[in-house]
Design an enzyme around this catalytic site. Structure first.
Site, PDB file in Angstrom:
ATOM      1  N   LYS A   1       0.826  -1.209   0.000  1.00 19.64           N
ATOM      2  CA  LYS A   1       0.000   0.000   0.000  1.00 19.64           C
ATOM      3  C   LYS A   1       0.867   1.269   0.000  1.00 19.64           C
ATOM      4  CE  LYS A   1      -4.121  -2.240   1.101  1.00 19.64           C
ATOM      5  NZ  LYS A   1      -3.610  -3.581   1.156  1.00 19.64           N
TER       6      LYS A   1
HETATM    7  C1  LIG Z   1      -4.111  -4.653   0.520  1.00 18.83           C
HETATM    8  C2  LIG Z   1      -3.292  -5.885   0.418  1.00 18.83           C
HETATM    9  C3  LIG Z   1      -3.578  -6.899  -0.515  1.00 18.83           C
HETATM   10  C4  LIG Z   1      -4.785  -6.833  -1.442  1.00 18.83           C
HETATM   11  O1  LIG Z   1      -4.619  -5.865  -2.447  1.00 18.83           O
HETATM   12  P1  LIG Z   1      -5.884  -5.386  -3.313  1.00 18.83           P
HETATM   13  O2  LIG Z   1      -5.381  -4.256  -4.118  1.00 18.83           O
HETATM   14  O3  LIG Z   1      -6.924  -4.968  -2.320  1.00 18.83           O
HETATM   15  O4  LIG Z   1      -6.318  -6.552  -4.132  1.00 18.83           O
HETATM   16  C5  LIG Z   1      -2.752  -8.004  -0.575  1.00 18.83           C
HETATM   17  N1  LIG Z   1      -1.704  -8.129   0.267  1.00 18.83           N
HETATM   18  C6  LIG Z   1      -1.402  -7.185   1.180  1.00 18.83           C
HETATM   19  C7  LIG Z   1      -0.244  -7.405   2.081  1.00 18.83           C
HETATM   20  C8  LIG Z   1      -2.169  -6.026   1.285  1.00 18.83           C
HETATM   21  O5  LIG Z   1      -1.862  -5.094   2.208  1.00 18.83           O
END
Ligand SMILES: *Cc1c(COP(=O)(O)O)cnc(C)c1O
Length: 467
Positions: free
Chosen positions: A112
């Protein structure tokens, strides 16, 4: 670039409008009016560029007309300075044709940061230009809250309040939020679960007078700016593996479908991605959809990969919009019916065309632990419980002979208990977080009560704005 709503009833906007609005007023999601295209030789000319510069070149068509290129480039450079790896997004080879694209070297150890660090700069830039202040409110079950807080801590024109369910996030995740000491950050531990937190945030946005008074804003994954900031790393990895002359596949551990949607965008822009592998945990609505056209909502079950624990993947609406030939009325109807019935109806021909490029994959907790052990034993690669699902998916579903880029979305040290169970060791936190367990935590407790939480947010924001 102009942006249109997937449901066709909200005004078109430019990039800045979309950045600040997040969700479209008709309940839809903003999409660029058309995908920008890079020719093969344009793509090739990006090979070998440092990541921040490549990112600016890929994002530029989306911000064109709203943000000067020189400002964008400078923001991309600043967004990724704090990353713990010089390559920003290093590509680790795990097996023949199997690669982990490590997206977790940012401040909060999850992918993120890739988008939110840049979005923090974009917000500050735009707000300073317009002389505005916003109050960001969000709910988190884990990674989003800390990444958003890190992205905007100490920024002058932004206050941020994050609600988390008290006692229901991991200790690392909680401490990453509550140990950030900044005057513009308010952490509220809500007596309730994640759904209570999310409902409270939705209720604050639905409270028009409150929303206007506070100038509420959101940085959740439906904001197109976040999708845009996730496209460059697919380009970067694919160029390193021989694209555009050579096709690649991607495997992505998926929750809200934002990360894999960015890979889809990269393909529309000219990157030769032959296959998209959608990897899920036991919350497998996408696997069921791709396997048997069954997009039906079930209760969310907690898993070892909490950031993928979703009932509905909100960004799927953007893919659907493209596959419905950008028919906004049909997209709106499909989504409304889905909300009303809990089951999405997608025509067989449309489903089949999605199916030709997308494949679903699923691992339950037991298999997740086993795969962590297996990748560690066979490749000396230690993957966290999210990333490992992508790696296993890439190994089992990758087209023969093509390199598979598996998005590694979290650092193993973020989930020490699962790693301990799988391989009997506790991965140490990287140096910038090594004292996380000793840092002072600051948060406020509150009941799951809208009036009380609005008062807290109002007092906090007014104190800052009058300071
Ligand atoms: C948010 C997140 C995901 C999922 O990503 P999306 O874009 O919501 O599909 C997968 N792994 C981690 C570690 C995340 O923080």
């Amino acid at each position: 670039m102009r942006y249109v709503s997937t449901r066709g009833q909200a005004p078109e906007m430019d990039f800045v409008g979309v950045l600040l609005a997040g969700l479209a007023a008709d309940g839809g999601l903003y999409m660029p009016a058309g995908w920008p295209r890079f020719s093969a030789s344009e793509l090739k000319s990006l090979r070998g560029l440092p990541y921040p510069e490549l990112a600016a070149r890929i994002i530029a068509p989306f911000t064109a007309g709203s943000i000067e290129y020189s400002d964008l480039l400078s923001m991309c450079r600043r967004a990724y300075v704090g990353f713990a790896h010089k390559a920003i997004v290093p590509l680790a080879q795990v097996d023949t044709n199997l690669y982990a694209l490590e997206l977790f070297h940012g401040p909060t150890l999850a992918f993120k940061d890739m988008a939110l660090q840049l979005v923090g700069h974009l917000f500050e830039h735009v707000l300073a230009q317009r002389g505005e202040k916003v109050c960001i409110v969000g709910a988190t079950s884990g990674d989003t809250g800390s990444a958003a807080i890190e992205a905007v801590a100490n920024r002058k024109n932004i206050d941020i309040t994050i609600l988390h369910p008290e006692g229901k996030t991991s200790e690392v995740q909680r401490r990453q939020m509550t140990t950030v000491q900044a005057d513009n950050v308010l952490n509220i531990a809500v007596a309730g679960n994640f759904d209570d937190c999310q409902d409270l945030v939705k209720a604050m946005f639905a409270d028009e007078p409150f929303r206007a008074e506070m100038n509420l804003s959101a940085v959740n994954s439906i904001n197109f700016a976040r999708v845009a900031a996730q496209i460059p790393y697919y380009v970067y990895a694919a160029l390193n593996l021989g694209a555009p002359e050579r096709e690649v596949a991607v495997a992505v551990p998926t929750g809200n479908f934002g990360n894999i949607l960015a890979a889809w965008a990269a393909k529309q822009m000219g990157l030769p991605i032959a296959k998209f592998i959608v990897a899920s945990n036991r919350n497998d609505i996408l696997t069921r959809f791709l396997g048997a056209n069954d997009m039906s909502v079930r209760t969310v079950e907690p898993s070892l990969s909490p950031s993928m624990d979703i009932g509905v993947s909100s960004n799927f609406e953007r893919l659907l919009f493209d596959f419905l030939g950008r028919d906004a009325a049909l997209t709106a109807k499909t989504m409304m019916d889905f909300r009303a019935t809990g089951k999405m109806v997608v025509e067989a021909t449309v489903w089949y065309s999605i199916r030709q490029q997308f494949e679903g994959y699923r691992l339950d907790d037991e298999a997740t632990l086993k795969e962590i052990g297996r990748f560690y034993a066979e490749s000396e690669y230690l993957a966290d419980p999210h990333s490992v699902i992508g790696l296993a998916a890439g190994r089992d579903c990758g087209p023969i002979g093509l390199p598979v880029i598996c998005a590694a979305t979290a650092h193993p040290a973020k989930f020490p208990d699962a790693i301990q169970k799988a391989v009997g060791l506790r991965p140490p936190l990287p140096p910038h977080l090594s004292d996380l367990y000793d840092r002072k935590e600051t948060f406020t407790r509150a009941p799951a009560d809208l009036a009380e939480i609005e008062t807290m947010v109002r007092n906090f924001t007014n104190r800052n704005r009058n300071a």
